[in-house]
Scaffold this active site. Structure first.
Site, PDB file in Angstrom:
ATOM      1  N   HIS A  31       0.808  -1.224   0.000  1.00  0.00           N
ATOM      2  CA  HIS A  31       0.000   0.000   0.000  1.00  0.00           C
ATOM      3  C   HIS A  31       0.842   1.275   0.000  1.00  0.00           C
ATOM      4  O   HIS A  31       0.320   2.353  -0.237  1.00  0.00           O
ATOM      5  CB  HIS A  31      -0.944  -0.003   1.202  1.00  0.00           C
ATOM      6  CG  HIS A  31      -2.025  -1.028   1.064  1.00  0.00           C
ATOM      7  ND1 HIS A  31      -3.270  -0.724   0.582  1.00  0.00           N
ATOM      8  CD2 HIS A  31      -2.032  -2.361   1.282  1.00  0.00           C
ATOM      9  CE1 HIS A  31      -4.009  -1.827   0.543  1.00  0.00           C
ATOM     10  NE2 HIS A  31      -3.276  -2.840   0.963  1.00  0.00           N
ATOM     11  N   LYS A  91       3.470  13.556   5.198  1.00  0.00           N
ATOM     12  CA  LYS A  91       2.289  14.236   4.657  1.00  0.00           C
ATOM     13  C   LYS A  91       2.549  15.692   4.276  1.00  0.00           C
ATOM     14  O   LYS A  91       1.673  16.354   3.730  1.00  0.00           O
ATOM     15  CB  LYS A  91       1.132  14.162   5.662  1.00  0.00           C
ATOM     16  CG  LYS A  91       0.693  12.740   5.988  1.00  0.00           C
ATOM     17  CD  LYS A  91       0.039  12.049   4.787  1.00  0.00           C
ATOM     18  CE  LYS A  91      -0.393  10.641   5.149  1.00  0.00           C
ATOM     19  NZ  LYS A  91      -1.061   9.939   4.054  1.00  0.00           N
ATOM     20  N   ARG A 120       1.134   7.179  15.789  1.00  0.00           N
ATOM     21  CA  ARG A 120       2.440   6.737  16.304  1.00  0.00           C
ATOM     22  C   ARG A 120       2.988   7.727  17.336  1.00  0.00           C
ATOM     23  O   ARG A 120       4.132   8.186  17.254  1.00  0.00           O
ATOM     24  CB  ARG A 120       3.415   6.551  15.150  1.00  0.00           C
ATOM     25  CG  ARG A 120       2.881   5.533  14.180  1.00  0.00           C
ATOM     26  CD  ARG A 120       3.636   5.417  12.885  1.00  0.00           C
ATOM     27  NE  ARG A 120       2.775   4.801  11.875  1.00  0.00           N
ATOM     28  CZ  ARG A 120       2.998   4.791  10.577  1.00  0.00           C
ATOM     29  NH1 ARG A 120       4.069   5.354  10.087  1.00  0.00           N
ATOM     30  NH2 ARG A 120       2.146   4.226   9.756  1.00  0.00           N
ATOM     31  N   ASP A 170       3.426   9.549  -0.911  1.00  0.00           N
ATOM     32  CA  ASP A 170       2.252   8.807  -0.452  1.00  0.00           C
ATOM     33  C   ASP A 170       1.994   7.672  -1.433  1.00  0.00           C
ATOM     34  O   ASP A 170       2.038   7.896  -2.657  1.00  0.00           O
ATOM     35  CB  ASP A 170       1.033   9.748  -0.437  1.00  0.00           C
ATOM     36  CG  ASP A 170       0.028   9.378   0.640  1.00  0.00           C
ATOM     37  OD1 ASP A 170      -0.017   8.199   1.027  1.00  0.00           O
ATOM     38  OD2 ASP A 170      -0.720  10.269   1.086  1.00  0.00           O
TER      39      ASP A 170
HETATM   40  C1  GDG Z   1      -1.974   3.488   3.177  1.00  0.00           C
HETATM   41  C2  GDG Z   1      -1.012   4.313   2.315  1.00  0.00           C
HETATM   42  C3  GDG Z   1      -2.764   4.429   0.546  1.00  0.00           C
HETATM   43  C4  GDG Z   1      -8.515   9.999   7.848  1.00  0.00           C
HETATM   44  N1  GDG Z   1      -8.843  10.813   8.848  1.00  0.00           N
HETATM   45  C5  GDG Z   1     -10.050  10.455   9.295  1.00  0.00           C
HETATM   46  C6  GDG Z   1     -10.479   9.383   8.520  1.00  0.00           C
HETATM   47  N2  GDG Z   1      -9.509   9.116   7.642  1.00  0.00           N
HETATM   48  C7  GDG Z   1      -9.566   8.056   6.635  1.00  0.00           C
HETATM   49  C8  GDG Z   1      -9.745   8.653   5.264  1.00  0.00           C
HETATM   50  C9  GDG Z   1      -9.074   7.615   4.386  1.00  0.00           C
HETATM   51  C10 GDG Z   1      -7.965   7.061   5.274  1.00  0.00           C
HETATM   52  O1  GDG Z   1      -8.322   7.376   6.609  1.00  0.00           O
HETATM   53  C11 GDG Z   1      -6.624   7.691   4.996  1.00  0.00           C
HETATM   54  O2  GDG Z   1      -6.259   7.467   3.673  1.00  0.00           O
HETATM   55  P1  GDG Z   1      -4.829   6.980   3.236  1.00  0.00           P
HETATM   56  O3  GDG Z   1      -4.795   6.940   1.761  1.00  0.00           O
HETATM   57  O4  GDG Z   1      -3.763   7.779   3.894  1.00  0.00           O
HETATM   58  O5  GDG Z   1      -4.848   5.473   3.778  1.00  0.00           O
HETATM   59  P2  GDG Z   1      -3.965   4.614   4.826  1.00  0.00           P
HETATM   60  O6  GDG Z   1      -4.686   3.339   5.001  1.00  0.00           O
HETATM   61  O7  GDG Z   1      -3.717   5.377   6.054  1.00  0.00           O
HETATM   62  O8  GDG Z   1      -2.565   4.431   4.103  1.00  0.00           O
HETATM   63  C12 GDG Z   1      -1.779   5.232   1.385  1.00  0.00           C
HETATM   64  C13 GDG Z   1      -3.624   3.546   1.427  1.00  0.00           C
HETATM   65  O9  GDG Z   1      -2.853   2.739   2.328  1.00  0.00           O
HETATM   66  C14 GDG Z   1      -4.505   2.621   0.606  1.00  0.00           C
HETATM   67  O10 GDG Z   1      -3.748   1.736  -0.151  1.00  0.00           O
HETATM   68  O11 GDG Z   1      -3.591   5.325  -0.149  1.00  0.00           O
HETATM   69  O12 GDG Z   1      -0.884   5.906   0.540  1.00  0.00           O
HETATM   70  O13 GDG Z   1      -0.141   5.064   3.149  1.00  0.00           O
HETATM   71  O14 GDG Z   1      -9.953   6.587   4.058  1.00  0.00           O
HETATM   72  O15 GDG Z   1     -11.099   8.808   5.029  1.00  0.00           O
HETATM   73  N3  GDG Z   1     -11.676   8.795   8.701  1.00  0.00           N
HETATM   74  C15 GDG Z   1     -12.463   9.295   9.699  1.00  0.00           C
HETATM   75  N4  GDG Z   1     -12.073  10.315  10.486  1.00  0.00           N
HETATM   76  C16 GDG Z   1     -10.896  10.905  10.315  1.00  0.00           C
HETATM   77  O16 GDG Z   1     -10.564  11.835  11.069  1.00  0.00           O
HETATM   78  N5  GDG Z   1     -13.654   8.752   9.879  1.00  0.00           N
END
Ligand code: GDG
Length: 737
Positions: A166, A279, A312, A373
């Protein structure tokens, strides 16, 4: 067949917590858990992972937790405090996470953490073996479990195993810094399919595999010692409908009203991420500050809502980052704020889904500017949430999402001036343009959602498995081997055609170093001594070379890929009258390419010229070989020459002369035979395989695609086969006086 799906990820989609002595269960955050949560249950699957709490805190409750989770098709892997410290906070998040995100100066290389990483991967493997069988599809996720595919493969050799990363896969120059790089790559290559978000990550991975392990690839298929592994891109999607429909929910509507009252009619710029140094929060704040400085007309007219989810929080770099961000926000709010307006609304917490959705709906601009990212789901969720298709996405070029979201305003997050200007441009973009861009973005998000992503990955892993099985069926062992030996033992006249380099011996840096050891000489002697055998060594080497090495063994020899032929004690003969004058035109071109490619050199044979690049830096070698071939093409046609691409060589020689044509001398002129076999490993042997009659045994060493009917993994196994053949005939000779 409908196979069961076993998902293995660091975390379960359900998190267990303990408050006031009581155990609570709630859905885990993050794109993977929400995206695949429903999907795996429909597939009657099981999800394996850590439930989020140290085992010390749930002593005595493990069984009841496991049985509760079982109802949800989850199977927990319990980790103790030390493992969490060394495997999770340690190797995963202080070594792999920073290194793979190009934060080399944050990366720790500590053996203690690595040892723990190996042990915990082993623990996941043991846990998986309790639920998984070879009939299942096992899908392993992310950087915490890079060693798991190979561990599973060792125990379940026939299982279908996929792996998806990911986060980014860094370029070779970064990846090579890892002291445990070989083990990590071998770990991943236990999978049948390795998936990444973007083509760049695929490229980086393939390049590391080639340079570090020496395994070549073609069209994303890596040939390892004994298997094929497919590598491909699968850009993850989101649960589109969940976001697209959220604005209709009463709780989201309420949130929109509540927030609107608080913000007033100011334009909203939104950023949402885990508080992580990847980020680009500091750079983003700099850009926003510069925007306010340069555009006083926007003061009190905009607000940056910044959701930063704590992450973290015990790791030093994160503690430091938190302090920096707090101070930075304080400074900007202090510098520009008024009694009625704070430029930044800072939410250092995870907000509930209705608030998140309301913010996506309200925001005029989403500022998604990570320094690095893997994908970034926030960018996608923002666009999917826009019912009226209004709103502007500013997206970092360094996010995987930028590869598919070309309609966003793409920025370099380090270029603070550019980001500040883009904020202004976004606020001033006319509505028609916003709609046009967003409709196109949204259509793709709707079509390629998380289910489609998972579906395509699983289809592909199954088709790779089918290809593996096809190769397995061609592997000359078991029943096939027994039948082969029976056929051979019955034969009264057996023709045995053998290539040498790569077939009877492994490759070396320089061709002259690959001289035959005693074992291979004894095998060839033994085979030739059997009166019913006729053994021909068909090589690309020079005749002098073959004479020196094999001249006294009594075999027939073919040199220079079929140019020269020799029947045991007779002198060498040219297959047909050939010219050499073309060499003067070809040699200078090859020399230019040898000079430009460190490690490459030219070998001159009587009727051919060979450009070797085995010792050159692998990618440069491949590129130069391609260029050389292009440069040679025009000239070779005029001279009636052909260009052969062998294993790390480009060879120019007279057209129509090849190993197959040479073999015909034995196959037809000296027949009939009641057993024919040919063994070879590279392109030049394909001509030989093609020339054989239907009933012959053709055997390719290695697992690339081939015209041969059978495969064997290595020269070592070929030697084993030839030894068996000698044994069979000798025993038969003894029992039939
Ligand atoms: C890995 C990779 C890749 C965030 N803040 C809140 C919240 N979120 C949710 C968002 C989104 C997710 O968390 C964050 O998205 P990411 O893309 O950063 O996903 P991760 O799982 O952390 O990271 C990344 C991903 O895997 C998928 O392959 O895109 O690059 O690092 O869904 O909506 N949700 C809520 N409150 C928040 O304050 N409810």
């Amino acid at each position: 067949m409908n196979k069961r799906l076993i998902i293995i990820a660091n975390r379960l989609p359900v998190t267990v917590s303990k408050r006031e002595g009581k155990i609570h269960y709630h859905p885990s955050a993050g794109g993977l858990a929400t995206g695949l949560g429903a999907f795996y249950r429909e597939k009657k699957g099981v999800w394996l992972g850590w439930p989020g709490l140290a085992s010390e805190k749930i002593r005595g409750l493990e069984e009841s937790i496991a049985s509760y989770l079982k109802e949800l098709d989850c199977s927990p892997v319990f980790l103790n405090q030390r493992q969490i410290e060394n495997f999770y906070y340690g190797f995963s998040n202080k070594t792999l996470w920073p290194l793979f995100h190009y934060f080399v100066h944050y990366t720790l290389f500590e053996n203690r953490m690595w040892e723990s990483y190996k042990r915990v991967n082993r623990l996941y493997c043991e846990a998986a073996l309790e639920v998984a069988t070879e009939e299942d599809v096992i899908w392993v996720h992310d950087y915490q479990l890079l060693l798991l595919p190979a561990m599973l493969r060792e125990r379940l050799p026939k299982a279908t195993i996929g792996f998806f990363l990911h986060i980014p896969f860094p370029s070779f120059e970064i990846f090579r810094l890892l002291p445990w790089r070989e083990e990590i790559l071998e770990g991943l290559l236990g999978a049948d399919l390795v998936g990444f978000h973007t083509y760049d990550y695929v490229r980086h991975f393939l390049s590391s595999v080639r340079r570090i392990l020496g395994y070549d690839h073609s069209l994303g298929l890596i040939t390892t010692r004994n298997r094929l592994v497919k590598v491909d891109t699968f850009p993850i999607g989101i649960d589109f409908l969940k976001f697209a429909r959220a604005a209709e929910l009463p709780e989201v509507k309420n949130e929109i009203h509540r927030l609107r009252r608080r913000i007033g009619d100011r334009r909203v710029i939104l950023s949402v991420d885990r508080l992580d140094y990847t980020k680009g929060v500091a750079e983003r704040l700099d850009a926003y500050e510069l925007f306010l400085e340069k555009n006083p007309q926007y003061r009190d007219k905009v607000i940056l809502v910044m959701v930063a989810v704590p992450s973290r929080t015990k790791v030093d770099h994160y503690i430091h980052l938190k302090r920096q961000v707090d101070e930075h926000i304080g400074r900007i709010n202090g510098r520009f704020g008024t009694l009625g307006w704070s430029p930044i609304l800072y939410l250092y917490r995870s907000v509930p889904f209705p608030t998140l959705s309301a913010l996506y709906n309200l925001a005029d601009v989403a500022l998604v500017t990570p320094l690095r990212d893997g994908m970034n789901l926030v960018a996608k969720e923002y666009i999917a949430s826009k019912r009226d298709n209004l709103g502007v996405l500013i997206l970092s070029e360094m996010a995987g999402a930028a590869r598919e979201m070309g309609e966003a305003l793409l920025v370099n997050p380090y270029n603070v001036g550019e980001v500040a200007q883009t904020i202004k441009a976004a606020l001033e973009m006319d509505k028609e343009e916003q709609r046009e861009r967003n409709i196109r973005l949204k259509e793709r998000l709707r079509r390629y959602d998380v289910r489609r992503w998972a579906g395509e990955f699983l289809d592909r892993v199954n088709s790779v498995r089918a290809l593996q099985e096809e190769m397995e069926e061609k592997n000359l062992r078991g029943i096939l081997l027994r039948r082969f030996l029976e056929d051979y033992s019955r034969a009264h006249r057996a023709l045995i055609l053998l290539d040498y380099d790569g077939t009877l011996t492994t490759f070396t840096d320089r061709p002259e170093k690959a001289f035959p050891d005693n074992e291979v000489k004894n095998i060839l002697k033994g085979l030739t001594a059997i009166p019913t055998n006729r053994v021909v060594l068909i090589s690309g080497r020079k005749k002098e070379n073959l004479d020196r090495w094999f001249g006294d063994l009594g075999m027939d020899l073919v040199a220079e890929h079929g140019v020269w032929l020799k029947e045991s004690d007779h002198p060498w003969e040219l297959i047909e009258p050939l010219k050499q004058d073309w060499k003067e035109a070809i040699r200078p071109i090859m020399e230019v390419y040898a000079d430009r490619t460190p490690g490459a050199f030219i070998e001159e044979k009587e009727f051919s010229l060979v450009w070797h690049y085995r010792k050159a830096e692998p990618e440069l070698g491949v590129t130069r070989a391609r260029e050389l071939k292009d440069a040679l093409l025009n000239i070779t046609e005029n001279f009636n020459l052909t260009i052969l691409e062998g294993s790390k060589v480009i060879e120019v020689k007279p057209a129509n002369i090849n190993k197959g044509m040479a073999a015909m001398r034995w196959i037809t002129n000296m027949g009939p035979w009641d057993f024919i076999m040919a063994v070879g490993d590279d392109w030049t042997d394909e001509d030989l395989f093609e020339a054989l009659p239907q009933e012959a045994y053709s055997i390719k060493v290695g697992f690339g695609l081939s015209k041969a009917k059978f495969n064997m993994d290595s020269p070592h196994r070929v030697r084993g086969l030839l030894k068996e053949m000698i044994k069979v005939k000798t025993e038969k000779g003894r029992s039939e006086p």
